[in-house]
Write a protein that holds these residues in place. Sequence first.
Motif, PDB file in Angstrom:
ATOM      1  N   ARG A   4       0.812  -1.215   0.000  1.00  0.00           N
ATOM      2  CA  ARG A   4       0.000   0.000   0.000  1.00  0.00           C
ATOM      3  C   ARG A   4       0.847   1.267   0.000  1.00  0.00           C
ATOM      4  O   ARG A   4       0.566   2.216  -0.733  1.00  0.00           O
ATOM      5  N   ALA A  47       0.833   3.820  -3.112  1.00  0.00           N
ATOM      6  CA  ALA A  47       0.302   5.153  -2.822  1.00  0.00           C
ATOM      7  C   ALA A  47       1.336   6.229  -3.139  1.00  0.00           C
ATOM      8  O   ALA A  47       0.989   7.298  -3.658  1.00  0.00           O
ATOM      9  N   CYS A  58      -5.295   5.592  -3.932  1.00  0.00           N
ATOM     10  CA  CYS A  58      -4.410   5.451  -2.759  1.00  0.00           C
ATOM     11  C   CYS A  58      -5.111   4.677  -1.643  1.00  0.00           C
ATOM     12  O   CYS A  58      -4.476   3.908  -0.921  1.00  0.00           O
ATOM     13  N   GLY A  59      -6.400   4.861  -1.499  1.00  0.00           N
ATOM     14  CA  GLY A  59      -7.154   4.169  -0.466  1.00  0.00           C
ATOM     15  C   GLY A  59      -7.741   2.846  -0.904  1.00  0.00           C
ATOM     16  O   GLY A  59      -8.273   2.099  -0.094  1.00  0.00           O
TER      17      GLY A  59
END
Length: 116
Positions: free
Chosen positions: A2, A6, A49-50
Amino acid sequence: MRTLCASTLVGEFFIVGFAGLVAMKDPGLSMGTVWTVCGIAMFLCVALCGMITRPGGVALGWALQIALVASGFFVPTMFFLGAVFAALWWASVHFGRKVDEAKARFAARAGRPDAA
């Protein structure tokens, strides 16, 4: 994974914004069209990104990479920058998964299977 993905997407956010500034100077493109397309792409960068760890998040990231490379038809520099960010995206996904696997193995050895 992640964090690496991101970071790549945040970099792309800025690149898309700068590409919009360059595309504005093209007399064949209206300012409204340029900023609508760039705004959607910038929003997708932030939204992804989430969504990286959710199903389909990585696939949407790949779709964004393809769109960035294709934007080179309007801003030729984006062929190069899109390819660079596609390579960074691949590296982020590939090495991010390896890091996640290593963390899971380390947590399993430490007796904490939930700490991945």
